[in-house]
Design an enzyme around this catalytic site. Structure first.
Site, short mmCIF file in Angstrom:
data_model
loop_
_atom_site.label_atom_id
_atom_site.label_comp_id
_atom_site.label_asym_id
_atom_site.label_seq_id
_atom_site.Cartn_x
_atom_site.Cartn_y
_atom_site.Cartn_z
N ASP A 1 0.44 -1.39 0.03
CA ASP A 1 0.35 -0.08 0.43
C ASP A 1 0.53 1.20 0.31
O ASP A 1 0.77 2.01 -0.99
CB ASP A 1 -0.84 0.32 1.23
N LEU B 1 -8.46 4.83 10.41
CA LEU B 1 -9.31 3.20 10.87
C LEU B 1 -8.51 3.12 12.98
O LEU B 1 -9.02 2.29 13.63
CB LEU B 1 -9.13 2.32 9.86
#
Length: 253
Positions: free
Chosen positions: A42, A157
């Site tokens: 990522d 998150l």
């Protein structure tokens, strides 16, 4: 045969994969490519998106890293067919405008989030205004962040912020280890909102602002808004669309 540009992270697995794929499907400069294939995790996908801001191309990631939330499964067969079937998610970055204690200014884009973080042992004190109206006079915290919907599954998150579907047109605003007000958990803002963070007691409690990879230290104010001038297409296999991944993440235990 589509023209493909392969970009790979410095990791050995990614570099070796790039050599095999380029030999099999050819390789071309990103400015001439129909598709860019990003090989890594990522983090490298974010680097790829930043690299392509000046000449946008559809980006298809293949996971040669760890988490790979923004990546597809790695496979070398039938790559042109996978690219033809892939579904596009349109991502818009945030634009950060930061002013430092010296009066210097710096701008940067973020596809994940813009975060303000304390630099020293003392908690930061930050005032938050939205669309010109003060909403929080003083947040005492380790930091605060605002994320894109795609970035809501990342640092946001981890800081206990909400996951936001791509279609919601919302931006999560999330405190990081808030001390006062202790019960404030953040907010969901309209996508068109302009957020201004003002650092209180900046010399005593210095704060850094980070937009993905760009860090600006000793800031006194940071303005953040969605930047729709830049639109990036990230491609996903049909059964693993980004919108589905974001929904599924909310049921992961």
């Amino acid at each position: 045969m589509p023209r493909i540009a392969f970009l790979a992270s410095p990791a050995r697995l990614a570099q070796e994969s790039r050599v095999r794929l380029a030999a099999r499907y050819g390789d071309c400069p990103t400015a001439q490519a129909d598709f860019v294939v990003s090989l890594g995790g990522d983090g490298f996908m974010l680097e790829t998106l930043h690299h392509l801001i000046s000449h946008p191309r559809p980006v298809y990631g293949m996971n040669c890293g760890s988490v790979g939330f923004l990546m597809n499964a790695y496979a070398e067969d039938d790559l042109p067919a996978r690219l033809a079937r892939a579904q596009a998610a349109i991502l818009y970055p945030l634009r950060m405008h930061a002013v430092t204690m010296t009066g210097a200014t710096e701008e940067a884009l973020a596809f994940n989030e813009v975060s303000l973080l304390r630099q020293l042992r003392q908690a930061a004190k930050i005032r938050i205004s939205i669309d010109g109206r003060e909403r929080l006079a003083e947040l005492i915290c380790d930091g605060v962040l605002i994320s894109t919907p795609a970035g809501s599954t990342a640092y946001n998150l981890s800081a206990h912020g909400p996951i936001v579907p791509l279609s919601a047109n919302l931006l999560p605003l999330t405190p990081i280890s808030a001390f006062r007000p202790r019960r404030w958990r953040g907010a969901l803002l309209p996508g068109a909102a302009e957020v201004v963070f003002e650092v209180l007691e900046a010399e005593k409690r210095p704060v850094a602002a980070v937009a993905d990879f760009t860090e600006v230290r000793n800031v006194v104010s940071v303005a953040v808004s969605e930047y729709r001038t830049v639109a990036t297409q990230v491609l996903f296999d049909p059964d693993q669309a980004l919108s589905e991944r974001i929904i599924a993440e909310q049921f992961t235990v």
